[in-house]
Design an enzyme around this catalytic site. Sequence first.
Site, PDB file in Angstrom:
ATOM      1  CD  GLN A  31      -0.944  -1.107   3.538  1.00 29.09           C
ATOM      2  OE1 GLN A  31      -2.188  -0.824   3.567  1.00 29.09           O
ATOM      3  NE2 GLN A  31      -0.257  -1.743   4.388  1.00 29.09           N
ATOM      4  CG  ASP A  86      -1.564   1.114  14.786  1.00 32.52           C
ATOM      5  OD1 ASP A  86      -2.464   0.991  13.883  1.00 32.52           O
ATOM      6  OD2 ASP A  86      -1.859   0.747  16.172  1.00 32.52           O
ATOM      7  CD  GLU A 106       0.320  -4.634   9.451  1.00 34.71           C
ATOM      8  OE1 GLU A 106      -0.495  -4.335  10.342  1.00 34.71           O
ATOM      9  OE2 GLU A 106       0.643  -4.688   8.033  1.00 34.71           O
ATOM     10  CG  ASP A 137      -3.034 -12.585   3.625  1.00 32.94           C
ATOM     11  OD1 ASP A 137      -3.502 -12.583   2.634  1.00 32.94           O
ATOM     12  OD2 ASP A 137      -3.776 -12.389   4.716  1.00 32.94           O
ATOM     13  N   GLY A 138      -2.909 -12.369   7.382  1.00 33.70           N
ATOM     14  CA  GLY A 138      -3.762 -13.094   8.402  1.00 33.70           C
ATOM     15  C   GLY A 138      -4.577 -13.845   7.966  1.00 33.70           C
ATOM     16  CG  ASP A 155      -5.926  -2.712  15.012  1.00 32.11           C
ATOM     17  OD1 ASP A 155      -5.018  -2.562  15.539  1.00 32.11           O
ATOM     18  OD2 ASP A 155      -6.580  -1.818  14.156  1.00 32.11           O
ATOM     19  CB  SER A 156      -7.593  -5.249   9.088  1.00 28.62           C
ATOM     20  OG  SER A 156      -9.081  -5.211   8.854  1.00 28.62           O
ATOM     21  CB  THR A 157      -7.158  -1.581   6.150  1.00 27.29           C
ATOM     22  OG1 THR A 157      -6.574  -2.756   5.679  1.00 27.29           O
ATOM     23  CG2 THR A 157      -5.779  -0.656   6.273  1.00 27.29           C
ATOM     24  N   PRO A 162      -5.805  -5.585   0.532  1.00 27.00           N
ATOM     25  CG  PRO A 162      -3.854  -5.024   1.993  1.00 27.00           C
ATOM     26  CD  PRO A 162      -4.612  -4.512   0.782  1.00 27.00           C
TER      27      PRO A 162
HETATM   28  N1  SAM Z   1      -7.396   1.471  12.941  1.00 30.38           N
HETATM   29  C1  SAM Z   1      -7.310   1.500  11.709  1.00 30.38           C
HETATM   30  C2  SAM Z   1      -8.738   1.165  11.319  1.00 30.38           C
HETATM   31  O1  SAM Z   1      -9.406   0.983  11.911  1.00 30.38           O
HETATM   32  O2  SAM Z   1      -8.860   1.347   9.856  1.00 30.38           O
HETATM   33  C3  SAM Z   1      -6.510  -0.017  11.457  1.00 30.38           C
HETATM   34  C4  SAM Z   1      -4.999   0.495  11.473  1.00 30.38           C
HETATM   35  S1  SAM Z   1      -3.750  -0.799  11.341  1.00 30.38           S
HETATM   36  C5  SAM Z   1      -2.659   0.091  10.360  1.00 30.38           C
HETATM   37  C6  SAM Z   1      -4.370  -1.666  10.017  1.00 30.38           C
HETATM   38  C7  SAM Z   1      -3.353  -2.560   9.437  1.00 30.38           C
HETATM   39  O3  SAM Z   1      -4.123  -3.925   8.815  1.00 30.38           O
HETATM   40  C8  SAM Z   1      -2.223  -2.123   8.250  1.00 30.38           C
HETATM   41  O4  SAM Z   1      -1.143  -2.023   8.758  1.00 30.38           O
HETATM   42  C9  SAM Z   1      -2.523  -3.174   7.331  1.00 30.38           C
HETATM   43  O5  SAM Z   1      -1.086  -3.567   6.835  1.00 30.38           O
HETATM   44  C10 SAM Z   1      -2.964  -4.293   7.883  1.00 30.38           C
HETATM   45  N2  SAM Z   1      -3.580  -5.626   7.266  1.00 30.38           N
HETATM   46  C11 SAM Z   1      -4.555  -5.318   6.197  1.00 30.38           C
HETATM   47  N3  SAM Z   1      -4.811  -6.463   5.554  1.00 30.38           N
HETATM   48  C12 SAM Z   1      -4.118  -7.452   6.235  1.00 30.38           C
HETATM   49  C13 SAM Z   1      -4.008  -8.735   6.200  1.00 30.38           C
HETATM   50  N4  SAM Z   1      -4.627  -9.471   5.089  1.00 30.38           N
HETATM   51  N5  SAM Z   1      -3.586  -9.528   7.135  1.00 30.38           N
HETATM   52  C14 SAM Z   1      -2.663  -8.869   8.211  1.00 30.38           C
HETATM   53  N6  SAM Z   1      -2.802  -7.480   8.093  1.00 30.38           N
HETATM   54  C15 SAM Z   1      -3.526  -6.687   7.109  1.00 30.38           C
END
Ligand code: SAM
Length: 290
Positions: A31, A86, A106, A137-138, A155-157, A162
């Site tokens: 990203q 984070d 993560e 990848d989770g 706690d993902s995007t 992804p």
């Molecule tokens: N608080 C934020 C929200 O509510 O959108 C989330 C913040 S946290 C930084 C989101 C994290 O999810 C990102 O660092 C991203 O790289 C991660 N992420 C996204 N898809 C993922 C997956 N399939 N497996 C593991 N991590 C993932």
Amino acid sequence: MELWFTEKHSPNIGLTLKIKRCIFHKKTSCQQLDILESLDYGKILLLDGLVMITERDEFVYHEMITHVPITAHPDPKSILIIGGGDGGTVRECLKHAGLERIDLVEIDGEVIDACKKFFPEVSQGLNDPKVKIRVEDGIKFIKGQHKNYDIIIIDSTDPIGPAVGLFEKTFYQDVFNALNTDGIVVTQSGSPFQSTETWLNIFKNLSSIFPKTSSYLAFIPTYPSGLWSFVLASKTAHPIKDMRYDYARQLGARTKYYNHAIHKSAFSLPNFLSTQLTSNGQTYIDHLHE
Ligand code: SAM
């Protein structure tokens, strides 16, 4: 010259913040990663142009995604966090001395590196010996887990890129299998005001797999509409009736948003939301106070 950053929440709505400078700008393998310094909300982490955390209001999200499931569980020892690069959720988990294992999965290691460098207050816990970090990848990781965690926090995007698979029924079934017999899962479920459909789908998908499913809200000013939601699904615990009340009260001395009263009231939803939910055939309000 004035500098402004705008995140578009829809083609017609946006959040605009006055910016001092751009601190970091990089295209990772997953990203676009940017860190800005704003005048009113401190440093801001953006992924693909969307606000992930700001120094001023991140505590709300991280406290609510962490302390609600932990205080609802009878005696959690092991937690899996999917996403959360984070470190804010890990920081809040470390307030619970009873936890023996905190695993973070993560997908983007550059988020971890950037947050360790630019958000020390948020990422401080990532170096704790209790915390095990895997950069993968989770969605894939969870498939290899069976009855291995008391709590799983997603706690993902948002469900784009992804993270899409982290909101699908097959993934939630894998989460169910990865949880112990009294396990609890919580996922961030977006803005029920701005994206009601997404929130509803997450609730329905989880409630089709877990016997108890509820949703709770928090006020997060830099997220779309400011009204943010979480969905909590459990194999046994009721999120309010089984809350460890005295423990939650004591925890309130170490938090800025969460307390035992907020824990209970956060699950009370306004009619425009609760009337759309049923859980095991009961109306949402009856289910909550059964
Ligand atoms: N608080 C934020 C929200 O509510 O959108 C989330 C913040 S946290 C930084 C989101 C994290 O999810 C990102 O660092 C991203 O790289 C991660 N992420 C996204 N898809 C993922 C997956 N399939 N497996 C593991 N991590 C993932």
